[in-house]
Design a protein around this motif. Structure first.
Motif, mmCIF file in Angstrom:
data_model
loop_
_atom_site.group_PDB
_atom_site.id
_atom_site.type_symbol
_atom_site.label_atom_id
_atom_site.label_comp_id
_atom_site.label_asym_id
_atom_site.label_seq_id
_atom_site.Cartn_x
_atom_site.Cartn_y
_atom_site.Cartn_z
ATOM 1 N N LEU A 645 1.012 -1.339 0.031
ATOM 2 C CA LEU A 645 0.180 0.211 0.047
ATOM 3 C C LEU A 645 0.865 1.357 -0.038
ATOM 4 O O LEU A 645 1.716 1.255 0.708
ATOM 5 N N TYR A 646 0.536 2.266 -0.897
ATOM 6 C CA TYR A 646 1.361 3.529 -1.118
ATOM 7 C C TYR A 646 0.731 4.747 -0.653
ATOM 8 O O TYR A 646 -0.625 4.794 -1.337
ATOM 9 N N LEU A 647 1.057 5.497 0.446
ATOM 10 C CA LEU A 647 0.318 6.306 0.962
ATOM 11 C C LEU A 647 1.128 7.833 0.790
ATOM 12 O O LEU A 647 2.340 7.559 0.536
ATOM 13 N N THR A 648 0.456 8.768 1.371
ATOM 14 C CA THR A 648 1.133 10.257 1.218
ATOM 15 C C THR A 648 1.505 10.471 2.609
ATOM 16 O O THR A 648 2.361 11.634 2.980
ATOM 17 N N GLN A 649 1.134 9.701 3.653
ATOM 18 C CA GLN A 649 1.742 10.079 5.000
ATOM 19 C C GLN A 649 1.806 8.807 5.872
ATOM 20 O O GLN A 649 1.084 7.605 5.376
ATOM 21 N N PRO A 650 2.772 8.871 6.867
ATOM 22 C CA PRO A 650 3.127 7.461 7.630
ATOM 23 C C PRO A 650 1.729 7.155 8.710
ATOM 24 O O PRO A 650 0.969 8.180 8.915
ATOM 25 N N GLN A 651 1.842 6.016 8.923
ATOM 26 C CA GLN A 651 0.634 5.659 9.729
ATOM 27 C C GLN A 651 1.022 5.149 11.079
ATOM 28 O O GLN A 651 2.215 4.279 10.754
ATOM 29 N N ASN A 652 0.622 4.903 11.980
ATOM 30 C CA ASN A 652 0.989 4.291 13.584
ATOM 31 C C ASN A 652 0.522 3.024 13.701
ATOM 32 O O ASN A 652 -0.376 2.845 14.442
ATOM 33 N N TRP A 653 0.659 2.106 12.627
ATOM 34 C CA TRP A 653 -0.021 0.924 12.650
ATOM 35 C C TRP A 653 1.002 -0.317 13.451
ATOM 36 O O TRP A 653 2.235 -0.142 13.257
ATOM 37 N N PRO A 654 0.491 -1.116 14.079
ATOM 38 C CA PRO A 654 1.361 -2.059 14.820
ATOM 39 C C PRO A 654 1.876 -3.242 13.840
ATOM 40 O O PRO A 654 1.487 -3.346 12.791
ATOM 41 N N TYR A 655 3.223 -3.348 14.418
ATOM 42 C CA TYR A 655 4.078 -4.380 13.523
ATOM 43 C C TYR A 655 4.776 -5.314 14.547
ATOM 44 O O TYR A 655 5.467 -4.840 15.276
ATOM 45 N N HIS A 656 4.457 -6.804 14.370
ATOM 46 C CA HIS A 656 4.959 -7.586 15.484
ATOM 47 C C HIS A 656 5.638 -8.830 14.585
ATOM 48 O O HIS A 656 5.739 -9.760 15.217
ATOM 49 N N HIS A 657 6.029 -8.493 13.532
ATOM 50 C CA HIS A 657 6.836 -9.287 12.606
ATOM 51 C C HIS A 657 6.043 -10.954 12.310
ATOM 52 O O HIS A 657 6.526 -11.886 12.176
ATOM 53 N N GLN A 658 4.555 -10.516 12.338
ATOM 54 C CA GLN A 658 3.783 -11.535 12.065
ATOM 55 C C GLN A 658 3.340 -11.619 10.567
ATOM 56 O O GLN A 658 2.960 -10.450 10.096
ATOM 57 N N PRO A 659 2.704 -12.691 10.199
ATOM 58 C CA PRO A 659 2.179 -12.602 8.596
ATOM 59 C C PRO A 659 1.025 -11.739 8.463
ATOM 60 O O PRO A 659 0.287 -11.890 9.506
ATOM 61 N N GLY A 660 0.946 -10.948 7.564
ATOM 62 C CA GLY A 660 0.006 -10.108 7.591
ATOM 63 C C GLY A 660 0.244 -8.650 8.073
ATOM 64 O O GLY A 660 -0.552 -7.692 7.669
ATOM 65 N N ASP A 661 1.013 -8.349 8.954
ATOM 66 C CA ASP A 661 1.399 -7.090 9.476
ATOM 67 C C ASP A 661 1.827 -6.105 8.491
ATOM 68 O O ASP A 661 2.602 -6.528 7.338
ATOM 69 N N TYR A 662 1.765 -4.856 8.558
ATOM 70 C CA TYR A 662 1.880 -3.982 7.580
ATOM 71 C C TYR A 662 3.354 -3.363 8.183
ATOM 72 O O TYR A 662 3.798 -2.802 9.122
ATOM 73 N N LEU A 663 4.320 -3.611 7.110
ATOM 74 C CA LEU A 663 5.666 -3.056 7.401
ATOM 75 C C LEU A 663 5.958 -1.988 6.746
ATOM 76 O O LEU A 663 5.798 -1.774 5.429
ATOM 77 N N LEU A 664 6.344 -1.037 7.590
ATOM 78 C CA LEU A 664 7.046 0.339 6.813
ATOM 79 C C LEU A 664 8.298 0.107 5.934
ATOM 80 O O LEU A 664 9.273 -0.272 6.339
ATOM 81 N N LYS A 665 8.253 -0.072 4.821
ATOM 82 C CA LYS A 665 9.340 -0.357 3.925
ATOM 83 C C LYS A 665 10.175 0.628 3.157
ATOM 84 O O LYS A 665 11.105 0.325 2.813
ATOM 85 N N GLY A 666 9.328 1.729 2.931
ATOM 86 C CA GLY A 666 9.974 3.034 2.220
ATOM 87 C C GLY A 666 9.195 4.069 2.451
ATOM 88 O O GLY A 666 8.074 4.240 2.846
ATOM 89 N N HIS A 667 10.238 5.397 2.632
ATOM 90 C CA HIS A 667 9.552 6.596 2.937
ATOM 91 C C HIS A 667 10.286 7.623 2.015
ATOM 92 O O HIS A 667 11.479 7.628 2.536
ATOM 93 N N LEU A 668 9.947 8.003 1.443
ATOM 94 C CA LEU A 668 10.391 9.558 0.340
ATOM 95 C C LEU A 668 9.726 10.569 0.767
ATOM 96 O O LEU A 668 8.803 10.956 0.397
ATOM 97 N N PRO A 669 10.461 11.180 1.414
ATOM 98 C CA PRO A 669 9.946 12.902 2.033
ATOM 99 C C PRO A 669 9.644 13.574 0.471
ATOM 100 O O PRO A 669 10.292 13.387 -0.426
ATOM 101 N N GLY A 670 8.542 14.469 0.737
ATOM 102 C CA GLY A 670 8.317 15.375 -0.586
ATOM 103 C C GLY A 670 8.841 16.749 -0.451
ATOM 104 O O GLY A 670 9.782 16.827 0.544
#
Length: 699
Positions: A645-670
C-alpha cells in the motif's frame, strides 16, 4: 510460378507477417496508453465525452464504454430497485462503527436480485446499455439458468488430490553466474569460459566441468537470455530466440516420469530451458534463481547454494521427505500433497471441481490488487510517498478454505433465507455474482473489483452512485457491508457456496514456522554470508507459499513448441507462430484445462479475496486497532500493489513481525511528483526504500 519463386515468395510473406506482428504490438501499446489517458481525463469534474472523443479519435460511444460515468443521462434507463433487505447489526459491524470517521448513514444493504432472464451473460436491465466498442469492459460469465447450469456444481469424474505414495527424487544442481563464469557444484567452485553465453555454450561448459551429470542449472546472475535484447522489440522475443537457438548434441526435452514439464517455458525474466541429449540419456533444465528470490549484486553462487541448503534443512524439520523441486510452485504443491490426511474425513483426497466451475473461477476471480490512483483523485504533488508492505501476506489467509460439494445459490434461493442465514452465507466460503452500488457520498477508494477492458483486467469503481456487476469473495463483501466509512448496497444475482474447511491449514502452519525459523537465523547469525543465506531462504519459503497458492488456480495451459522449417505444414492449425529462424518455427497454442489432480482454484480465489480485503481493512485484535487503506484520510492512497500500500503520510500501525502485519518499507519525503505510470511508481518506490534504509542506519 516455379518452385524457386514460390519459396522466395513464402520467405517474403513471412517477413511481412513479422512486421505485422510488431506493428500490432506497438498499436496495442499505444491504445493502452490512450485508454489510460482517457480514464484520467474522465476523472475531471467537468469532463465531457463529447470533448474527449474527437481528441482521442473515437466515437462518444467508445468513450462512454471506457468511462461509463460520462454517459449522457438519456442513455441510462431508470432504475426500479426492490426494497432492500437490511441485515442485522453484527459484532463486526458494531466494531467497525466505533472506528467510523464519517457522519451518520443508512445501514448496510444486501438484497437478492433476479438474474437476467435468458442468457447468463446478458447485462441486468437497469445497467447502462452495452456498446460494440472494442475496448468496452468485459462482461463476466455466470452459470446458465436451469439444469444446464446446475450441472456445473459438481466435481470432475475420478479426479482428486491424494497423498502421494512415492518419494520425490532430488536432482543434481549447480549454480552459475554467467557474468563472471563462476560455477558452484556442491562444495566446489569452478570458473567457466562461457563464450557467447548461449544455451549451447552453457551446456557444453557445465558438462565438461561436471562430467558425472547435472540435472538442473540455476542462473544466479547475468540473464543470458537477454544478451540480444536490443535486437528485439520485446524481452519475450529475445528469450524465445535464446531458448530455441541451435544446441548441437541437444534437443528440446519432451518430458519424462511424473514431472512431465515438456518443452521450454517462455517468460520475459524467469524462463526455463529444458533440454535432453540427442541419445535421450541426459535431461537438464536451465532456470533462473529469480523464481525463488531477488538477489543483490553482492550475492555469489556460493551464497545462493547455502540458501538452498538452509531451505532444505528447514523444510526437513516438518517434512521428512521434503525435496526442492525446480520452482517454488512445484515445491509448494508437492509439500501440500504430503499434508493430505491419511485418516479421517479427507483421507480419500480433495475432489477437483468440474471444468465449467474451474473456468468460471478463472474468468471471475482476480489475483492481487494493482491500482495506481492519479490526479485529480490525489494531488499533483505528494507531501511524501510511504510504502507499507504486508509481511508474508497470503499466509494470513489460509486458515479457512472451501471444501465439499459446491452449492448454487440463486437470487431466489438467497431471498428465501432468513437474514441470519444470508449473513452467515456471505461471510462463509463463497464466490458471489453481485450488483454493487457505490454510496452517493463516497469519497474514498473502491472496494470491489470490476471487469475492465483487456484480458483479465480489473479496476475498482469508486465514483459516487456508480452501479456495476461483478463477482467477489466473501471477505470483500464483508468489507463492503461493514467497512468503517459507509456500507455499500449489494444485490445478490447468483453464487457458489462451499462448506468451511482447513485443507491448507497444516501446510501453511509448517511453512510459517519454517519462515519464522529462517527469519530468526537471518537476524541473529554472526556470519554475514550465512545471515544473508538465511534471509534468502526465508524469501524462498514466501515464494513456496505464494506461488504454491497460485498453482492451485490452474490457468488454462499454453503450450510452446517448435517445428523444423522444412515441415512447416506440421505446425498445429490452432497455433500462433511467435518466432522462427533458418532452422525451426516456434509456436504456441492453448490447450485448455488439463486433468490436474491438484487444481483447486476455489482455494486460490478465497485467499486472494481475503488479501485484497485486508489491504482495505484489517483488525489487530491484540492491539485493538485496525490498519489498511480505509483507515487513512481520503485522498492519501496513491497505489495498491498486490500486498503493498502506497500512501502520502505515515501511519501508526502495529508491527509484530507476524504474517499480514503492515511493515513500513519505504519513505520518500516530499514534495514528490505524483506517479502516473507503473514505471514511475516503481522508480519512486526504490528511491523510497533506499532513503528509508539510510535513515534507519543513521538512527
Amino acid at each position: 510460378m516455379d518452385a524457386q519463386s514460390y519459396n522466395a515468395a513464402l520467405t517474403e510473406l513471412r517477413t511481412v507477417r513479422d512486421r505485422i506482428k510488431k506493428s500490432r504490438a506497438e498499436l496495442t501499446k499505444l491504445e493502452a496508453d490512450r485508454d489510460q489517458r482517457i480514464a484520467r481525463l474522465a476523472a475531471h469534474a467537468k469532463a465531457k465525452a463529447e470533448r474527449i472523443a474527437p481528441a482521442a479519435g473515437m466515437s462518444v460511444a467508445d468513450i462512454v464504454a471506457l468511462a461509463p460515468q460520462l454517459a449522457p443521462d438519456d442513455l441510462v434507463a431508470p432504475r426500479q430497485a426492490p426494497e432492500p433487505v437490511t441485515p442485522p447489526e453484527t459484532d463486526a459491524k458494531a466494531t467497525a462503527r466505533q472506528h467510523a470517521a464519517a457522519p451518520a448513514r443508512n445501514d448496510a444493504q444486501v438484497q437478492p436480485a433476479a438474474p437476467p432472464p435468458q442468457n447468463s451473460t446478458t447485462p441486468p436491465a437497469d445497467a447502462t446499455p452495452e456498446t460494440s466498442a472494442p475496448n468496452a469492459p468485459r462482461t463476466l460469465p455466470s452459470p446458465p439458468a436451469g439444469e444446464e447450469g446446475d450441472a456445473w456444481f459438481s466435481h470432475a469424474l475420478n479426479l482428486a488430490s491424494t497423498r502421494p505414495n512415492f518419494t520425490q527424487q532430488a536432482r543434481s544442481t549447480v549454480f552459475l553466474d554467467t557474468t563472471t563464469g563462476v560455477l558452484v557444484h556442491r562444495h566446489q567452485t569452478h570458473h567457466l569460459d562461457l563464450a557467447g553465453r548461449t544455451a549451447a555454450d552453457i551446456l557444453t561448459a557445465v558438462f565438461h566441468t561436471v562430467p558425472d551429470g547435472v540435472e538442473r542449472i540455476y542462473i544466479t546472475a547475468g540473464d543470458p537470455w537477454h544478451r540480444d535484447a536490443d535486437r528485439y522489440p520485446y524481452l519475450r522475443d529475445a528469450v524465445t530466440a535464446w531458448l530455441n537457438a541451435p544446441t548441437p548434441g541437444w534437443r528440446t526435452d519432451t518430458g519424462r516420469g511424473r514431472d512431465r514439464m515438456a518443452g521450454h517455458f517462455v517468460h520475459a525474466r524467469n524462463p526455463v530451458g529444458r533440454y535432453q541429449s540427442d541419445d535421450g540419456t541426459t535431461h537438464v533444465e536451465i532456470r533462473s534463481v529469480g523464481e525463488w528470490f531477488d538477489l543483490d549484486t553482492n550475492d555469489t553462487p556460493a551464497t545462493v547454494r547455502d540458501a538452498f541448503v538452509l531451505l532444505w534443512q528447514a523444510l526437513r524439520r516438518h517434512w521428512s521427505d521434503a525435496v526442492l523441486m525446480g520452482s517454488p510452485s512445484q515445491t509448494g504443491r508437492d509439500l501440500w500433497t504430503r499434508t493430505i490426511p491419511q485418516r479421517g474425513q479427507h483421507a480419500d483426497g480433495f475432489p477437483v471441481l468440474s471444468e465449467e466451475l474451474r473456468g468460471l473461477l478463472h474468468a471471475t476471480a482476480g489475483q492481487g490488487r494493482n491500482e495506481l490512483i492519479t490526479p485529480p483523485r490525489v494531488p499533483e504533488q505528494l507531501p511524501a510517498l510511504v510504502e507499507y508492505d504486508r509481511t508474508f501476506a497470503y499466509a494470513k489467509h489460509t486458515w479457512k478454505s472451501p471444501v465439499g460439494t459446491p452449492r448454487r445459490i440463486t437470487a431466489a434461493t438467497f431471498a428465501s433465507w432468513s437474514e441470519k442465514e444470508q449473513i452467515r452465507a456471505l461471510y462463509g466460503c463463497g464466490h458471489w455474482h453481485v450488483r454493487a452500488t457505490v454510496p452517493d457520498t463516497w469519497n474514498h477508494v473502491g472496494l470491489l473489483p470490476a471487469p475492465a477492458p483487456g484480458d483479465r483486467a480489473w479496476h475498482y469503481p469508486a465514483a459516487p452512485g456508480t452501479t456495476f456487476t461483478t463477482w467477489a469473495g466473501g471477505p470483500e463483501l464483508h468489507t463492503a457491508l461493514t467497512n468503517p466509512l459507509q456500507p455499500w448496497k449489494i444485490e445478490i444475482l447468483d453464487g457458489i457456496l462451499w462448506d468451511d474447511g482447513k485443507p491448507l491449514d497444516d501446510w501453511a502452519k509448517k511453512l510459517k514456522e519454517t519462515w519464522t525459523n529462517l527469519t530468526t537465523q537471518a537476524q541473529i547469525h554472526g556470519d554475514p554470508q550465512q545471515a544473508r543465506a538465511a534471509h534468502l531462504a526465508s524469501r524462498a519459503v514466501r515464494a513456496i507459499l505464494l506461488y504454491g497458492i497460485g498453482s492451485f488456480a490452474q490457468r488454462p495451459r499454453m503450450v510452446t513448441g517448435t517445428t523444423p522449417r522444412a515441415m512447416e505444414r506440421d505446425v498445429p492449425a490452432d497455433a500462433e507462430i511467435i518466432g522462427f529462424d533458418d532452422q525451426q518455427i516456434t509456436w504456441q497454442r492453448p490447450t485448455g484445462f488439463s486433468r490436474d489432480p491438484n487444481a483447486h482454484p476455489e482455494w486460490a480465489a478465497a485467499i486472494w479475496s481475503g488479501a485484497r480485503a485486508a489491504l482495505l481493512s484489517q483488525r489487530h485484535r491484540d492491539d485493538n486497532t485496525h490498519a489498511g487503506a480505509l483507515h487513512t484520510p481520503p485522498g492519501t492512497v496513491v497505489a495498491f500493489r498486490t500486498d503493498a500500500l502506497y500512501l502520502t503520510q505515515p501511519q501508526n500501525w502495529p508491527y509484530h513481525h507476524q504474517p499480514g502485519d503492515y511493515l513500513l518499507k519505504g519513505h520518500l519525503p516530499g514534495p514528490v511528483t505524483t506517479p502516473t505510470t507503473e514505471e514511475e511508481l516503481l522508480t519512486l518506490r526504490n528511491t523510497g526504500r533506499a532513503t528509508h534504509a539510510t535513515t534507519r542506519q543513521e538512527a
